[in-house]
Design an enzyme around this catalytic site. Sequence first.
Site, PDB file in Angstrom:
ATOM      1  N   ARG A   1      -2.687  14.010 -51.579  1.00  0.00           N
ATOM      2  CA  ARG A   1      -1.557  13.642 -52.436  1.00  0.00           C
ATOM      3  C   ARG A   1      -1.954  12.688 -53.567  1.00  0.00           C
ATOM      4  O   ARG A   1      -1.307  12.682 -54.618  1.00  0.00           O
ATOM      5  CB  ARG A   1      -0.459  13.019 -51.585  1.00  0.00           C
ATOM      6  CG  ARG A   1       0.715  13.990 -51.479  1.00  0.00           C
ATOM      7  CD  ARG A   1       1.972  13.332 -51.120  1.00  0.00           C
ATOM      8  NE  ARG A   1       1.817  12.525 -49.921  1.00  0.00           N
ATOM      9  CZ  ARG A   1       2.598  12.626 -48.864  1.00  0.00           C
ATOM     10  NH1 ARG A   1       3.561  13.509 -48.845  1.00  0.00           N
ATOM     11  NH2 ARG A   1       2.437  11.847 -47.827  1.00  0.00           N
TER      12      ARG A   1
ATOM     13  N   ASP B   1       0.770  18.087 -53.184  1.00  0.00           N
ATOM     14  CA  ASP B   1       1.746  17.738 -52.161  1.00  0.00           C
ATOM     15  C   ASP B   1       1.980  19.037 -51.398  1.00  0.00           C
ATOM     16  O   ASP B   1       2.572  19.982 -51.931  1.00  0.00           O
ATOM     17  CB  ASP B   1       3.042  17.244 -52.830  1.00  0.00           C
ATOM     18  CG  ASP B   1       4.144  17.025 -51.809  1.00  0.00           C
ATOM     19  OD1 ASP B   1       3.915  17.329 -50.614  1.00  0.00           O
ATOM     20  OD2 ASP B   1       5.232  16.555 -52.203  1.00  0.00           O
TER      21      ASP B   1
ATOM     22  N   LYS C   1      -7.542  18.295 -34.774  1.00  0.00           N
ATOM     23  CA  LYS C   1      -6.453  17.886 -33.893  1.00  0.00           C
ATOM     24  C   LYS C   1      -5.588  16.808 -34.546  1.00  0.00           C
ATOM     25  O   LYS C   1      -6.089  16.181 -35.481  1.00  0.00           O
ATOM     26  CB  LYS C   1      -7.020  17.405 -32.559  1.00  0.00           C
ATOM     27  CG  LYS C   1      -7.640  15.984 -32.614  1.00  0.00           C
ATOM     28  CD  LYS C   1      -8.198  15.589 -31.288  1.00  0.00           C
ATOM     29  CE  LYS C   1      -7.298  14.643 -30.560  1.00  0.00           C
ATOM     30  NZ  LYS C   1      -7.518  13.211 -30.882  1.00  0.00           N
TER      31      LYS C   1
ATOM     32  N   HIS D   1     -14.213  17.601 -31.611  1.00  0.00           N
ATOM     33  CA  HIS D   1     -15.504  17.079 -32.096  1.00  0.00           C
ATOM     34  C   HIS D   1     -16.479  16.770 -30.967  1.00  0.00           C
ATOM     35  O   HIS D   1     -17.668  16.655 -31.192  1.00  0.00           O
ATOM     36  CB  HIS D   1     -15.300  15.890 -33.050  1.00  0.00           C
ATOM     37  CG  HIS D   1     -15.019  14.586 -32.381  1.00  0.00           C
ATOM     38  ND1 HIS D   1     -13.770  14.210 -31.975  1.00  0.00           N
ATOM     39  CD2 HIS D   1     -15.836  13.560 -32.040  1.00  0.00           C
ATOM     40  CE1 HIS D   1     -13.827  13.007 -31.417  1.00  0.00           C
ATOM     41  NE2 HIS D   1     -15.078  12.584 -31.446  1.00  0.00           N
TER      42      HIS D   1
ATOM     43  N   GLU E   1     -13.516   3.559 -23.821  1.00  0.00           N
ATOM     44  CA  GLU E   1     -13.639   2.999 -25.172  1.00  0.00           C
ATOM     45  C   GLU E   1     -13.327   1.507 -25.126  1.00  0.00           C
ATOM     46  O   GLU E   1     -12.530   1.063 -24.295  1.00  0.00           O
ATOM     47  CB  GLU E   1     -12.647   3.675 -26.105  1.00  0.00           C
ATOM     48  CG  GLU E   1     -12.913   5.161 -26.299  1.00  0.00           C
ATOM     49  CD  GLU E   1     -11.990   5.728 -27.373  1.00  0.00           C
ATOM     50  OE1 GLU E   1     -12.462   5.867 -28.506  1.00  0.00           O
ATOM     51  OE2 GLU E   1     -10.820   5.990 -27.071  1.00  0.00           O
TER      52      GLU E   1
ATOM     53  N   ASP F   1      -4.179  12.339 -26.167  1.00  0.00           N
ATOM     54  CA  ASP F   1      -5.182  12.027 -27.191  1.00  0.00           C
ATOM     55  C   ASP F   1      -6.599  12.374 -26.714  1.00  0.00           C
ATOM     56  O   ASP F   1      -7.445  12.778 -27.515  1.00  0.00           O
ATOM     57  CB  ASP F   1      -5.102  10.521 -27.524  1.00  0.00           C
ATOM     58  CG  ASP F   1      -6.034  10.123 -28.668  1.00  0.00           C
ATOM     59  OD1 ASP F   1      -6.143  10.886 -29.635  1.00  0.00           O
ATOM     60  OD2 ASP F   1      -6.653   9.043 -28.582  1.00  0.00           O
TER      61      ASP F   1
ATOM     62  N   HIS G   1     -10.810  16.570 -25.370  1.00  0.00           N
ATOM     63  CA  HIS G   1     -12.208  16.229 -25.107  1.00  0.00           C
ATOM     64  C   HIS G   1     -12.572  16.284 -23.619  1.00  0.00           C
ATOM     65  O   HIS G   1     -13.579  16.873 -23.238  1.00  0.00           O
ATOM     66  CB  HIS G   1     -12.527  14.827 -25.631  1.00  0.00           C
ATOM     67  CG  HIS G   1     -12.067  14.584 -27.038  1.00  0.00           C
ATOM     68  ND1 HIS G   1     -12.173  15.548 -28.024  1.00  0.00           N
ATOM     69  CD2 HIS G   1     -11.500  13.500 -27.640  1.00  0.00           C
ATOM     70  CE1 HIS G   1     -11.702  15.046 -29.161  1.00  0.00           C
ATOM     71  NE2 HIS G   1     -11.278  13.827 -28.955  1.00  0.00           N
TER      72      HIS G   1
ATOM     73  N   LYS H   1      -8.553   2.868 -23.414  1.00  0.00           N
ATOM     74  CA  LYS H   1      -8.929   1.983 -24.517  1.00  0.00           C
ATOM     75  C   LYS H   1      -9.032   0.556 -23.961  1.00  0.00           C
ATOM     76  O   LYS H   1      -8.417   0.229 -22.960  1.00  0.00           O
ATOM     77  CB  LYS H   1      -7.876   2.036 -25.618  1.00  0.00           C
ATOM     78  CG  LYS H   1      -7.695   3.469 -26.168  1.00  0.00           C
ATOM     79  CD  LYS H   1      -7.778   3.526 -27.659  1.00  0.00           C
ATOM     80  CE  LYS H   1      -7.575   4.935 -28.204  1.00  0.00           C
ATOM     81  NZ  LYS H   1      -8.794   5.508 -28.782  1.00  0.00           N
TER      82      LYS H   1
HETATM   83  C1  BG6 Z   1     -10.367  11.003 -31.043  1.00  0.00           C
HETATM   84  C2  BG6 Z   1      -9.206  10.201 -30.526  1.00  0.00           C
HETATM   85  O1  BG6 Z   1     -10.122  12.366 -30.874  1.00  0.00           O
HETATM   86  O2  BG6 Z   1     -11.544  10.652 -30.324  1.00  0.00           O
HETATM   87  C3  BG6 Z   1      -9.495   8.708 -30.632  1.00  0.00           C
HETATM   88  O3  BG6 Z   1      -8.041  10.513 -31.274  1.00  0.00           O
HETATM   89  C4  BG6 Z   1     -10.803   8.374 -29.970  1.00  0.00           C
HETATM   90  O4  BG6 Z   1      -8.451   7.950 -30.055  1.00  0.00           O
HETATM   91  C5  BG6 Z   1     -11.906   9.292 -30.465  1.00  0.00           C
HETATM   92  O5  BG6 Z   1     -11.120   7.008 -30.276  1.00  0.00           O
HETATM   93  C6  BG6 Z   1     -13.185   9.080 -29.661  1.00  0.00           C
HETATM   94  O6  BG6 Z   1     -14.229   9.784 -30.251  1.00  0.00           O
HETATM   95  P1  BG6 Z   1     -15.737   9.316 -30.040  1.00  0.00           P
HETATM   96  O7  BG6 Z   1     -16.547  10.374 -30.716  1.00  0.00           O
HETATM   97  O8  BG6 Z   1     -15.867   7.956 -30.647  1.00  0.00           O
HETATM   98  O9  BG6 Z   1     -15.953   9.270 -28.561  1.00  0.00           O
END
Ligand code: BG6
Length: 479
Positions: A46, A87, A142, A172, A210, A229, A234, A328
């Site tokens: 944007r 936009d 995502k 990822h 984390e 999340d 993952h 977290k």
């Molecule tokens: C993301 C989540 O998909 O992965 C985040 O939305 C998380 O909350 C992150 O921190 C962790 O990725 P990585 O590669 O740092 O383990």
Amino acid sequence: MSFTADRLLLFGATGDLAQRMLLPSLCALDADGLLDPKLEIVGTARSELDDAGYRQFARAALEKFLPPERRGGIAVFLNRLRYQTLDANDMSGFGAVAKKVGTPERGLAIFLSTAPSLFEATIAGLAASGLAGPNVRIGLEKPLGTDLESSRHINDAVAQAFSEDRIFRIDHYLGKETVQNLLALRFANVMFEPLWNAAHIDHVQITVAETVGLEGRVSFYDGAGALRDMVQNHMLQLLALVAMEPPVSYEATAVRDEKVKVLRSLRLVAPDETVTGQYTAGAVGGQAVPGYADELGQSSDTETFVAIKAHLDNWRWKGVPFYLRTGKRLPRRTTEIMIQFRRVPHSIFAGKGAQSQPNRLVIGIQPEENITLSLMVKVPGLDRDGLRLRQVPLNIALPDVFAGPQRRIAYERLLLDLIEGDQTLFVRRDEVEAQWDWIDGIRASWAVHGVTPQPYGAGNWGPTSAIALAARDGVNWHE
Ligand code: BG6
């Protein structure tokens, strides 16, 4: 559809992911000669910028997020970039994007990392402006929905314009080297497969811990929570790679066929097989940190920690619990998989007073990239007071073994695969939907039983009940 795209269109080109990951990955690939010389990259978002403005923006991001030794190629890379303000809710803007993209010689790869609320409008705009033809593939970042229904809705909308072989759903974690190494470990070695089943494995643990907190992602995270999340995507992908049958080849269809079977065999979790938590003020790595509600500015029922005892109802894994936990503000950042083998069926050393421990395989995904197999060995000596056995680690530190090859971040691999059209490390629709189906079951059970997260002090491994979840089976979390 096999072609190497010579145009890349980035939606969300000024966003956080673009700055931290996408632009640095593309620049690093370019510096190493891995991008097609003809590849042109068009950013869109944007913000009102022109080409020069976007290059300036990209330069700042690259100088911030690329390590100094990888900054050499920035000036050359910037020449590939162009920009079109858009936009996405305004259909009339897509014509200008199409014009900026021009006519690729071979094909176009699109990377969509925008708010999910813009997905449908974006797909419609792409289709209407001729940017969804057979030589166009699309990568989707995502979150793809918040439950099975919304995910289906998004998938249906994308399917209106793109066939499944042109849709690249990103998780990822699949781009991480050590995650891919899981497959090499399992399927390029002969000694694991015969033991990789309920007869020899007692249980599996998967931890994604984390140290970070909310990180300013207030609106997104509070609506998602740890289950959606991290577990939905993952962790379930990690679980699928650990548990799947050997695929016939390392090709997209073969690998994804096996993963989806695992995901479909996940049993509905019983109410007492999950624990949720939310961090309160505490200390992580010696630093005092506020609680989740303080960071958020209000109280909330969102879980920042979840532990689950999962089961797979299939022949290979009958009776083998998979303990999953993620959170977290835990004491340290670590992602690892632990395979706990069973005891030897009969200890010939018991009569000599020796205790034998079951073997254990720990696969470190990050930050430590190592594989440790614990073995029992005899303590040297004449054994006149009895024979002693000790558990010792057989340890492979991957950075030591591969000191030469460059360590690449997940998005380098995934962007290259998107540009070149290899779907092996992307998630197929049936996988995502099987993942959501299981997650929805957990959330429904939480709703019925009024489950709210239990507090844990930042810097701890979640609420004490998470320890109890494993301990009541005689299991300790691997730390
Ligand atoms: C993301 C989540 O998909 O992965 C985040 O939305 C998380 O909350 C992150 O921190 C962790 O990725 P990585 O590669 O740092 O383990």
